[in-house]
Design a protein around this motif. Structure first.
Motif, mmCIF file in Angstrom:
data_model
loop_
_atom_site.group_PDB
_atom_site.id
_atom_site.type_symbol
_atom_site.label_atom_id
_atom_site.label_comp_id
_atom_site.label_asym_id
_atom_site.label_seq_id
_atom_site.Cartn_x
_atom_site.Cartn_y
_atom_site.Cartn_z
ATOM 1 N N PHE A 37 0.780 -1.311 0.069
ATOM 2 C CA PHE A 37 -0.017 -0.048 0.016
ATOM 3 C C PHE A 37 0.952 1.183 -0.144
ATOM 4 O O PHE A 37 1.414 1.548 1.006
ATOM 5 C CB PHE A 37 -0.756 -0.038 1.263
ATOM 6 C CG PHE A 37 -2.216 0.786 1.202
ATOM 7 C CD1 PHE A 37 -3.224 0.628 0.808
ATOM 8 C CD2 PHE A 37 -1.849 1.963 1.766
ATOM 9 C CE1 PHE A 37 -4.435 1.401 0.838
ATOM 10 C CE2 PHE A 37 -3.196 2.850 2.119
ATOM 11 C CZ PHE A 37 -4.212 2.388 1.347
ATOM 12 N N TYR A 39 1.815 5.087 -0.339
ATOM 13 C CA TYR A 39 0.971 6.657 -0.219
ATOM 14 C C TYR A 39 2.253 7.677 -0.297
ATOM 15 O O TYR A 39 3.491 7.421 -0.218
ATOM 16 C CB TYR A 39 0.577 6.672 1.139
ATOM 17 C CG TYR A 39 1.331 6.353 2.336
ATOM 18 C CD1 TYR A 39 1.844 7.433 3.304
ATOM 19 C CD2 TYR A 39 1.772 5.101 2.879
ATOM 20 C CE1 TYR A 39 2.813 7.161 4.195
ATOM 21 C CE2 TYR A 39 2.789 4.960 3.817
ATOM 22 C CZ TYR A 39 3.223 6.087 4.489
ATOM 23 O OH TYR A 39 4.097 5.771 5.706
ATOM 24 N N GLU A 50 -6.191 7.054 5.591
ATOM 25 C CA GLU A 50 -6.206 5.811 4.811
ATOM 26 C C GLU A 50 -5.123 4.610 5.647
ATOM 27 O O GLU A 50 -5.794 3.417 5.949
ATOM 28 C CB GLU A 50 -5.346 5.809 3.505
ATOM 29 C CG GLU A 50 -5.910 6.579 2.399
ATOM 30 C CD GLU A 50 -5.056 6.551 1.127
ATOM 31 O OE1 GLU A 50 -5.771 6.499 0.208
ATOM 32 O OE2 GLU A 50 -3.842 6.826 1.221
ATOM 33 N N ARG A 120 -0.626 6.920 -4.996
ATOM 34 C CA ARG A 120 -1.504 6.132 -4.026
ATOM 35 C C ARG A 120 -1.802 4.925 -4.545
ATOM 36 O O ARG A 120 -2.704 4.704 -5.420
ATOM 37 C CB ARG A 120 -2.656 6.857 -3.829
ATOM 38 C CG ARG A 120 -2.643 8.146 -2.813
ATOM 39 C CD ARG A 120 -4.158 8.507 -2.285
ATOM 40 N NE ARG A 120 -4.018 9.877 -1.767
ATOM 41 C CZ ARG A 120 -3.293 9.880 -0.765
ATOM 42 N NH1 ARG A 120 -2.568 8.923 0.153
ATOM 43 N NH2 ARG A 120 -2.936 11.533 -0.482
ATOM 44 N N THR A 122 -2.079 0.686 -4.781
ATOM 45 C CA THR A 122 -2.422 -0.665 -3.737
ATOM 46 C C THR A 122 -2.175 -1.820 -4.951
ATOM 47 O O THR A 122 -2.921 -1.822 -5.897
ATOM 48 C CB THR A 122 -3.885 -0.578 -3.447
ATOM 49 O OG1 THR A 122 -4.214 0.683 -2.876
ATOM 50 C CG2 THR A 122 -4.272 -1.542 -2.660
ATOM 51 N N GLU A 135 -4.404 -0.850 -8.197
ATOM 52 C CA GLU A 135 -4.933 0.157 -8.245
ATOM 53 C C GLU A 135 -4.299 1.549 -8.206
ATOM 54 O O GLU A 135 -3.475 1.226 -6.988
ATOM 55 C CB GLU A 135 -6.522 -0.048 -7.146
ATOM 56 C CG GLU A 135 -7.213 1.237 -6.903
ATOM 57 C CD GLU A 135 -8.141 0.931 -6.035
ATOM 58 O OE1 GLU A 135 -9.247 1.750 -6.137
ATOM 59 O OE2 GLU A 135 -7.876 0.662 -4.748
ATOM 60 N N ASN A 137 -4.746 5.336 -7.485
ATOM 61 C CA ASN A 137 -5.455 6.614 -7.027
ATOM 62 C C ASN A 137 -4.482 7.958 -7.326
ATOM 63 O O ASN A 137 -3.477 7.975 -6.937
ATOM 64 C CB ASN A 137 -6.066 6.712 -5.856
ATOM 65 C CG ASN A 137 -7.093 5.679 -5.701
ATOM 66 O OD1 ASN A 137 -6.855 4.707 -6.018
ATOM 67 N ND2 ASN A 137 -8.121 5.829 -4.792
ATOM 68 N N ARG A 143 -8.495 5.847 -0.309
ATOM 69 C CA ARG A 143 -8.954 4.652 -0.723
ATOM 70 C C ARG A 143 -9.818 4.067 0.572
ATOM 71 O O ARG A 143 -9.728 4.671 1.651
ATOM 72 C CB ARG A 143 -7.678 3.697 -0.849
ATOM 73 C CG ARG A 143 -6.837 4.071 -2.172
ATOM 74 C CD ARG A 143 -5.537 3.410 -2.259
ATOM 75 N NE ARG A 143 -4.689 4.081 -1.461
ATOM 76 C CZ ARG A 143 -3.356 4.106 -1.314
ATOM 77 N NH1 ARG A 143 -2.908 3.019 -2.082
ATOM 78 N NH2 ARG A 143 -2.694 4.938 -0.690
ATOM 79 N N ASP A 144 -10.395 2.964 0.438
ATOM 80 C CA ASP A 144 -11.195 2.403 1.355
ATOM 81 C C ASP A 144 -10.823 1.133 1.785
ATOM 82 O O ASP A 144 -10.828 0.075 0.657
ATOM 83 C CB ASP A 144 -12.812 2.290 0.683
ATOM 84 C CG ASP A 144 -13.911 1.848 1.782
ATOM 85 O OD1 ASP A 144 -13.549 1.050 2.611
ATOM 86 O OD2 ASP A 144 -14.889 2.452 1.528
ATOM 87 N N GLU A 147 -13.384 -1.831 1.097
ATOM 88 C CA GLU A 147 -13.299 -2.256 -0.579
ATOM 89 C C GLU A 147 -12.366 -3.173 -0.795
ATOM 90 O O GLU A 147 -12.368 -4.183 -1.716
ATOM 91 C CB GLU A 147 -13.559 -1.047 -1.245
ATOM 92 C CG GLU A 147 -13.470 -1.105 -2.939
ATOM 93 C CD GLU A 147 -14.642 -2.212 -3.421
ATOM 94 O OE1 GLU A 147 -14.572 -2.794 -4.709
ATOM 95 O OE2 GLU A 147 -15.578 -2.460 -2.860
ATOM 96 N N LEU A 148 -11.206 -2.697 -0.332
ATOM 97 C CA LEU A 148 -9.937 -3.522 -0.693
ATOM 98 C C LEU A 148 -9.925 -5.005 -0.031
ATOM 99 O O LEU A 148 -9.900 -5.790 -0.672
ATOM 100 C CB LEU A 148 -8.691 -2.726 0.020
ATOM 101 C CG LEU A 148 -7.228 -3.741 -0.124
ATOM 102 C CD1 LEU A 148 -7.091 -3.994 -1.399
ATOM 103 C CD2 LEU A 148 -6.144 -2.803 0.644
#
Length: 187
Positions: A37, A39, A50, A120, A122, A135, A137, A143-144, A147-148
């Motif tokens: 992840f 960032y 996040e 960002r 993932t 993914e 962004n 991000r959520d 959802e991940l």
């Protein structure tokens, strides 16, 4: 070039994890499902929301056998300082990898060269070290974790059920599809 099904490129780095500095490498990702992840930076605005959301959902990922690795171009020392000074970041129990040279960010093609920061990004990685989900962004879009988590469950389901696929909005326990000539034009 698509990164889907590509092997994670070799890397070695130091992470801050549960009060210690540990070594992490591409080999650390093998043998289990992983989320890498990326960032932009510590001590910022969207990033702690996040990372805090991931921390709040960490037990659910662990229950699925998934390790989370957060990565920024900050050092592992900066990660420790942020962890020690922020209530939100202080609840993190997953490894926070420092990537001050940008090697890992470049390996995953998320480096913003002119800024020296990561996008960002993932990445969900299977136990063989292959990327299954990507993914990216824009900087202002957080991000959520829930959802991940749904996507990880779908990736794990597809990996363990050859010949089945998960349709849009699939949730654990929902029906899947078995692609065949009979389904063409019927969905």
């Amino acid at each position: 070039m698509s990164q889907i099904n590509q092997q994670v490129k070799p890397f070695k780095a130091t992470a801050y994890h549960n009060g210690k500095f540990i070594e992490v490498s591409d080999e650390s990702l093998k043998g289990k499902w992983s989320v890498v992840f990326f960032y932009p930076a510590d001590f910022t605005f969207v990033c702690p929301t996040e990372l805090g959301d991931l921390a709040d959902n960490y037990a659910a990922f662990q229950k699925l056998g998934v390790e989370i690795y957060s990565v920024s171009t900050d050092t592992h020392f900066t990660h420790k300082a942020w962890h020690d000074s922020s209530e939100t970041i202080g609840k993190i129990h997953y490894p926070m990898i420092g990537d001050p040279t940008g090697t890992i960010s470049r390996n995953f093609d998320v480096m913003i060269e002119e800024a020296g920061l990561a996008d960002r990004g993932t990445f969900v990685i299977d136990p063989e070290g292959r990327i299954q989900i990507v993914e990216i962004n824009a900087g202002g879009i957080g991000r959520d974790a829930s959802e991940l988590l749904r996507k990880v469950k779908a990736a794990q389901y597809v990996a363990s059920h050859p010949g089945e696929v998960c349709p849009a909005k699939w949730k654990e326990g929902d029906a899947t599809l078995a692609p065949s000539l009979d389904l063409v034009g019927k969905i």
